[in-house]
Design an enzyme around this catalytic site. Structure first.
Site, PDB file in Angstrom:
ATOM      1  N   ARG A 101       0.885  -1.176   0.000  1.00 18.01           N
ATOM      2  CA  ARG A 101       0.000   0.000   0.000  1.00 18.01           C
ATOM      3  C   ARG A 101       0.913   1.213   0.000  1.00 18.01           C
ATOM      4  NH1 ARG A 101      -5.430   1.460   3.245  1.00 18.01           N
ATOM      5  NH2 ARG A 101      -6.124   0.049   1.596  1.00 18.01           N
ATOM      6  N   HIS A 128      -7.108   1.027  -6.825  1.00 13.72           N
ATOM      7  CA  HIS A 128      -7.342   0.095  -5.706  1.00 13.72           C
ATOM      8  C   HIS A 128      -7.994  -1.181  -6.249  1.00 13.72           C
ATOM      9  CE1 HIS A 128      -7.669  -1.284  -1.731  1.00 13.72           C
ATOM     10  NE2 HIS A 128      -8.563  -0.463  -1.225  1.00 13.72           N
ATOM     11  N   GLN A 131      -9.938  -3.897  -4.080  1.00 12.12           N
ATOM     12  CA  GLN A 131     -11.253  -3.434  -3.629  1.00 12.12           C
ATOM     13  C   GLN A 131     -12.307  -3.684  -4.700  1.00 12.12           C
ATOM     14  OE1 GLN A 131     -12.161  -1.864  -0.545  1.00 12.12           O
ATOM     15  NE2 GLN A 131     -14.134  -2.451  -1.408  1.00 12.12           N
ATOM     16  N   ASP A 219     -17.253   7.182  -2.221  1.00 10.03           N
ATOM     17  CA  ASP A 219     -16.073   7.021  -1.361  1.00 10.03           C
ATOM     18  C   ASP A 219     -15.834   8.356  -0.651  1.00 10.03           C
ATOM     19  OD1 ASP A 219     -13.733   6.048  -0.184  1.00 10.03           O
ATOM     20  OD2 ASP A 219     -12.508   6.191  -1.998  1.00 10.03           O
ATOM     21  N   CYS A 258     -16.354   1.525  -0.250  1.00 12.49           N
ATOM     22  CA  CYS A 258     -15.224   0.659   0.112  1.00 12.49           C
ATOM     23  C   CYS A 258     -14.880   0.738   1.601  1.00 12.49           C
ATOM     24  CB  CYS A 258     -14.003   1.024  -0.733  1.00 12.49           C
ATOM     25  SG  CYS A 258     -13.343   2.664  -0.397  1.00 12.49           S
ATOM     26  N   ARG A 286     -13.570  -8.668   0.563  1.00  5.21           N
ATOM     27  CA  ARG A 286     -12.145  -8.386   0.403  1.00  5.21           C
ATOM     28  C   ARG A 286     -11.350  -9.657   0.717  1.00  5.21           C
ATOM     29  NH1 ARG A 286     -10.044  -3.239   0.789  1.00  5.21           N
ATOM     30  NH2 ARG A 286      -8.092  -4.309   0.271  1.00  5.21           N
TER      31      ARG A 286
HETATM   32  N1  NVA Z   1      -9.949   6.711  -1.606  1.00  6.85           N
HETATM   33  C1  NVA Z   1      -9.603   6.258  -0.282  1.00  6.85           C
HETATM   34  C2  NVA Z   1      -9.780   4.787  -0.175  1.00  6.85           C
HETATM   35  C3  NVA Z   1      -9.457   4.207   1.158  1.00  6.85           C
HETATM   36  C4  NVA Z   1      -9.620   2.724   1.204  1.00  6.85           C
HETATM   37  C5  NVA Z   1      -8.169   6.671   0.035  1.00  6.85           C
HETATM   38  O1  NVA Z   1      -7.303   6.534  -0.839  1.00  6.85           O
HETATM   39  O2  NVA Z   1      -7.912   7.145   1.142  1.00  6.85           O
HETATM   40  N1   CP Z   2     -11.279  -0.250   1.800  1.00  4.05           N
HETATM   41  C1   CP Z   2     -10.019  -0.321   2.283  1.00  4.05           C
HETATM   42  O1   CP Z   2      -9.043  -0.529   1.567  1.00  4.05           O
HETATM   43  O2   CP Z   2      -9.942  -0.157   3.637  1.00  4.05           O
HETATM   44  P1   CP Z   2      -8.612   0.013   4.497  1.00  4.05           P
HETATM   45  O3   CP Z   2      -8.043   1.369   4.191  1.00  4.05           O
HETATM   46  O4   CP Z   2      -9.085  -0.096   5.925  1.00  4.05           O
HETATM   47  O5   CP Z   2      -7.652  -1.076   4.141  1.00  4.05           O
END
Ligand code: NVA
Ligand code: CP
Length: 299
Positions: A101, A128, A131, A219, A258, A286
């Protein structure tokens, strides 16, 4: 070349279907071997916080018979300037797969380029894919095959929206994104979708985006790494998913997010906690979808 899982646009429809199918089999508990990753280890590298990705990958690996090692940027030498390339070379000597990540999609590319074991995208600033694989699985469990069904994205055209666009092209379903000016997905991504024959539409009108759709997705308005939350909140307010917006979709439409969610911002509590919401199934999936990805990449 290792079997990386970097982005949905790098796969053909058949492979995506194979991944989803594997995930379904694991969920039903009738895959041939329940421990295909016995003796294998996944390194999970986090440059950003996580709840679902962290837990679902760790639990998924253990359920497949494998093990995990967790690295955060601040507690590894990455935080002191060791390059991603060197980290990839070293981790490849210890583990059988790496999930990352990251704040920057370039880091993911660098990791994949220098790793001799499969690399999995656990979210970047741009996409992502894990997801959206879980989201497709969730849609189909509730509403049947997604091909030809209409999906609307409302709000910020962010990393999650980008993977939805890629899925829409690869799996053949129309996607309409309702985003304010300046918050739509990258123009090059929309151009790619159209050049691939995809049915992807971008509008600034939230009502136009959701009219008659089978599913509304949103989101957070401020993703990890985003600046200027106040301006984002002001501009994104008209794109909130509330009962009025839900009433414009089909009566049978589902709501997806998500997570993590901010009730009262991108979605009202009555929608996310209401009967059309499938967000907990989405979170559960997931685990199942990623078991498909892990088995495909690493076994
Ligand atoms: N768009 C959000 C998704 C988190 C799972 C982010 O990147 O923070
Ligand atoms: N949806 C998702 O990726 O959640 P987290 O940021 O908790 O991993």
């Amino acid at each position: 070349m290792p079997r990386h899982f970097l982005d949905l646009d790098r796969f053909d429809e058949n492979t995506l279907r194979q991944l989803l199918c594997l995930g379904e089999e694991f969920k039903k508990g009738n895959s041939h071997s329940q421990a295909p990753l016995s003796g294998k280890t996944l390194a999970m590298v986090f440059e950003q916080p996580s709840t679902r990705t962290r837990v679902s990958f760790e639990v998924g690996m253990r359920q497949l018979g494998g093990d995990v090692v967790l690295l955060s940027e601040s507690e590894s030498q990455l935080g002191r300037g060791e390059t991603i390339a060197d980290t990839a070379r070293v981790l490849s000597r210890y583990v059988d797969g790496i999930m990352l990540r990251t704040k920057s999609s370039e880091n993911l590319e660098e990791l994949a380029q220098h790793s001799t074991v499969p690399v999995i995208n656990g979210l970047t600033d741009l996409t992502h894919p894990c997801q959206i694989l879980a989201d497709i699985m969730t849609f189909e469990q509730h509403k049947g095959p997604i091909t030809g069904r209409r999906v609307a994205w409302l709000g910020d055209g962010n990393n999650v929206a980008a993977s939805w666009i890629q899925a829409s092209v690869k799996l053949g379903f129309p996607l309409c994104l309702g985003c304010p000016q300046g918050f739509g997905p990258e123009a090059t991504l929309i151009e790619w979708a159209i050049s691939e024959g995809g049915d992807v539409l971008l509008t600034e009108d939230p009502e136009e985006a959701v009219r008659g759709v089978d599913c509304i997705v949103t989101d957070v308005w401020v993703s990890m790494g985003d600046r200027d939350p106040k301006r984002r909140h002001e501009l994104l307010q008209p794109y909130q998913v509330n009962q009025r917006i839900m009433s414009l979709a089909k009566n049978s439409a589902i709501f997806m997010h998500c997570l993590p969610a901010h009730r009262g911002e991108e979605v009202t509590a009555d929608v996310i906690d209401g009967p059309q919401s499938v967000v907990w199934d989405e979170a559960e999936n997931r685990l199942h979808a990623q078991k498909g990805v892990l088995a495909w990449c690493m076994s």
